[in-house]
Write an enzyme that holds these catalytic residues in place. Sequence first.
Site, PDB file in Angstrom:
ATOM      1  N   LYS A  48     -10.465  -5.715  -4.155  1.00  0.00           N
ATOM      2  CA  LYS A  48     -11.437  -4.615  -4.208  1.00  0.00           C
ATOM      3  C   LYS A  48     -10.813  -3.361  -4.788  1.00  0.00           C
ATOM      4  O   LYS A  48     -11.470  -2.574  -5.419  1.00  0.00           O
ATOM      5  CB  LYS A  48     -11.825  -4.184  -2.778  1.00  0.00           C
ATOM      6  CG  LYS A  48     -12.685  -5.063  -1.972  1.00  0.00           C
ATOM      7  CD  LYS A  48     -13.084  -4.268  -0.711  1.00  0.00           C
ATOM      8  CE  LYS A  48     -13.231  -5.147   0.496  1.00  0.00           C
ATOM      9  NZ  LYS A  48     -12.067  -5.124   1.358  1.00  0.00           N
ATOM     10  N   LYS A  69       0.828  -1.213   0.000  1.00  0.00           N
ATOM     11  CA  LYS A  69       0.000   0.000   0.000  1.00  0.00           C
ATOM     12  C   LYS A  69       0.854   1.251   0.000  1.00  0.00           C
ATOM     13  O   LYS A  69       0.449   2.256  -0.572  1.00  0.00           O
ATOM     14  CB  LYS A  69      -0.965  -0.011   1.200  1.00  0.00           C
ATOM     15  CG  LYS A  69      -2.127  -0.967   0.982  1.00  0.00           C
ATOM     16  CD  LYS A  69      -3.293  -0.665   1.894  1.00  0.00           C
ATOM     17  CE  LYS A  69      -4.462  -1.573   1.580  1.00  0.00           C
ATOM     18  NZ  LYS A  69      -5.473  -1.588   2.631  1.00  0.00           N
ATOM     19  N   LYS A 126      -3.700 -11.374  -6.674  1.00  0.00           N
ATOM     20  CA  LYS A 126      -4.921 -11.620  -5.890  1.00  0.00           C
ATOM     21  C   LYS A 126      -6.062 -10.767  -6.435  1.00  0.00           C
ATOM     22  O   LYS A 126      -5.842  -9.617  -6.804  1.00  0.00           O
ATOM     23  CB  LYS A 126      -4.610 -11.212  -4.441  1.00  0.00           C
ATOM     24  CG  LYS A 126      -5.678 -11.524  -3.445  1.00  0.00           C
ATOM     25  CD  LYS A 126      -5.363 -10.894  -2.098  1.00  0.00           C
ATOM     26  CE  LYS A 126      -5.643  -9.408  -2.091  1.00  0.00           C
ATOM     27  NZ  LYS A 126      -5.732  -8.782  -0.772  1.00  0.00           N
TER      28      LYS A 126
HETATM   29  P1  TYM Z   1     -10.219  -7.210   3.372  1.00  0.00           P
HETATM   30  O1  TYM Z   1     -11.289  -6.202   3.598  1.00  0.00           O
HETATM   31  O2  TYM Z   1      -9.166  -6.898   2.385  1.00  0.00           O
HETATM   32  O3  TYM Z   1     -10.856  -8.575   2.955  1.00  0.00           O
HETATM   33  C1  TYM Z   1     -11.912  -9.161   3.692  1.00  0.00           C
HETATM   34  C2  TYM Z   1     -11.749 -10.675   3.717  1.00  0.00           C
HETATM   35  O4  TYM Z   1     -11.722 -11.200   2.397  1.00  0.00           O
HETATM   36  C3  TYM Z   1     -10.550 -11.984   2.214  1.00  0.00           C
HETATM   37  N1  TYM Z   1     -10.115 -11.816   0.817  1.00  0.00           N
HETATM   38  C4  TYM Z   1      -9.879 -12.838  -0.021  1.00  0.00           C
HETATM   39  N2  TYM Z   1      -9.981 -14.160   0.136  1.00  0.00           N
HETATM   40  C5  TYM Z   1      -9.682 -14.929  -0.931  1.00  0.00           C
HETATM   41  N3  TYM Z   1      -9.301 -14.432  -2.123  1.00  0.00           N
HETATM   42  C6  TYM Z   1      -9.184 -13.111  -2.336  1.00  0.00           C
HETATM   43  N4  TYM Z   1      -8.830 -12.640  -3.512  1.00  0.00           N
HETATM   44  C7  TYM Z   1      -9.490 -12.235  -1.244  1.00  0.00           C
HETATM   45  N5  TYM Z   1      -9.496 -10.895  -1.084  1.00  0.00           N
HETATM   46  C8  TYM Z   1      -9.861 -10.652   0.180  1.00  0.00           C
HETATM   47  C9  TYM Z   1      -9.539 -11.409   3.188  1.00  0.00           C
HETATM   48  O5  TYM Z   1      -8.520 -12.330   3.483  1.00  0.00           O
HETATM   49  C10 TYM Z   1     -10.429 -11.125   4.375  1.00  0.00           C
HETATM   50  O6  TYM Z   1     -10.672 -12.310   5.117  1.00  0.00           O
HETATM   51  N6  TYM Z   1      -7.212  -6.524   7.342  1.00  0.00           N
HETATM   52  C11 TYM Z   1      -8.436  -7.164   6.871  1.00  0.00           C
HETATM   53  C12 TYM Z   1      -9.663  -6.720   7.621  1.00  0.00           C
HETATM   54  C13 TYM Z   1      -9.610  -6.883   9.104  1.00  0.00           C
HETATM   55  C14 TYM Z   1      -9.711  -8.111   9.822  1.00  0.00           C
HETATM   56  C15 TYM Z   1      -9.666  -7.750  11.204  1.00  0.00           C
HETATM   57  C16 TYM Z   1      -9.834  -9.446   9.436  1.00  0.00           C
HETATM   58  C17 TYM Z   1      -9.493  -5.876  10.013  1.00  0.00           C
HETATM   59  N7  TYM Z   1      -9.553  -6.406  11.271  1.00  0.00           N
HETATM   60  C18 TYM Z   1      -9.727  -8.708  12.200  1.00  0.00           C
HETATM   61  C19 TYM Z   1      -9.899 -10.406  10.461  1.00  0.00           C
HETATM   62  C20 TYM Z   1      -9.852 -10.045  11.806  1.00  0.00           C
HETATM   63  C21 TYM Z   1      -8.625  -6.825   5.394  1.00  0.00           C
HETATM   64  O7  TYM Z   1      -8.069  -5.874   4.895  1.00  0.00           O
HETATM   65  O8  TYM Z   1      -9.548  -7.608   4.774  1.00  0.00           O
END
Ligand code: TYM
Length: 337
Positions: A206, A113, A203
């Site tokens: 979003k 990022k 990957k």
């Molecule tokens: P975020 O918002 O990027 O994504 C949310 C969830 O989706 C999963 N994910 C994927 N899984 C498989 N293939 C993909 N291409 C893919 N893209 C996203 C992510 O692994 C996630 O499970 N830091 C985290 C958010 C967060 C969080 C937490 C998660 C903040 N606090 C506490 C767990 C526990 C994030 O940016 O996820």
Amino acid sequence: MKTVLSGIQPSGDMTLGNYLGAIKNHVKASKDPSTQSYYCVVDLHAITVRQDPKLLRERTYAVAAWYLAAGLDTDQSTLFVQSHVRAHTELAWLLSTFTQIGELERMTQYKDKSQRHKHNINAGLLTYPVLMAADILLYNATHVPVGDDQKQHLELTRDVAIRFNNHYKKELKKAKQRGFIIPEPAIPEIAARVMDLQYPENKMSKSAESAGTVLLADTPKQIEKAFKRAVTDNEANVAWDRANQPGVTNLLGIYCAVKGLTPDQAVAEFAGKGYGDFKGTVADAVVAELEPIQQRFAELIEDKAELDKILAKGAEKANQQAQPIVEMVKDIMGFVK
Ligand code: TYM
């Protein structure tokens, strides 16, 4: 009892990766009577990258609505917005004094990022994983179901929690407190990393603007087009081989996750079939999975009053769990009550 916590950032439109890597598994866990689960729309995390206020608000509702549309059971689980529970920011500050700058600088997401947002490498981008540790530790989570990309943040959470527990061993013992529960990552075997359909080495994300991203809100036509154009290879053989056939293996993974199949079962189904047929069948499965969810989403997102009600109930339950934990931590650290 198993306790689960996970979070999703309202930082962009939700993708098929978010659904297969996270939401679909969260919905399943939310219905399991032997699991207590918390799902959090992490709006405080999203602002580490500049957000349009109007869009942030809309997307916060949207993440909640996708969860509900996918069937999250909010009687058995708790769905809430991170900024509705003040303990998250408070614990994050306390934990930041147990996290080393060097550890944070090593995080892949930070490195990515800060490359992509060179004009805004803010302190929050660096301390992001500390807030995430607070999210998890406030709920005594034993398991954190996430995609593969979050594994490194989970490891840091464990290190910080262990460091705190060790440092205050004496005080914890005296107060008859066990300290933080050390959480385990729960990474799905299939679809832990759904890849971009155009760039199967990246990957699906979003925040990436790529024709290879499938959004949950895409129409059947858009979904069919994205799969039809998906990058494959010249092998003319549907095989599970991530190293040599990453595009095909990604499509197989998506199919397995949607249909609940093992890789062997899916490979057997496509034996002798051409890539055209294969892509069409995967697209049809995705459309069939998403259509009913999209219909429910369209209704839910129109009723903000109902969403507010559900999120207020979630915030109340989350606060009840989180507040005593932050109080315990402050007491152990020596803050005057
Ligand atoms: P975020 O918002 O990027 O994504 C949310 C969830 O989706 C999963 N994910 C994927 N899984 C498989 N293939 C993909 N291409 C893919 N893209 C996203 C992510 O692994 C996630 O499970 N830091 C985290 C958010 C967060 C969080 C937490 C998660 C903040 N606090 C506490 C767990 C526990 C994030 O940016 O996820």
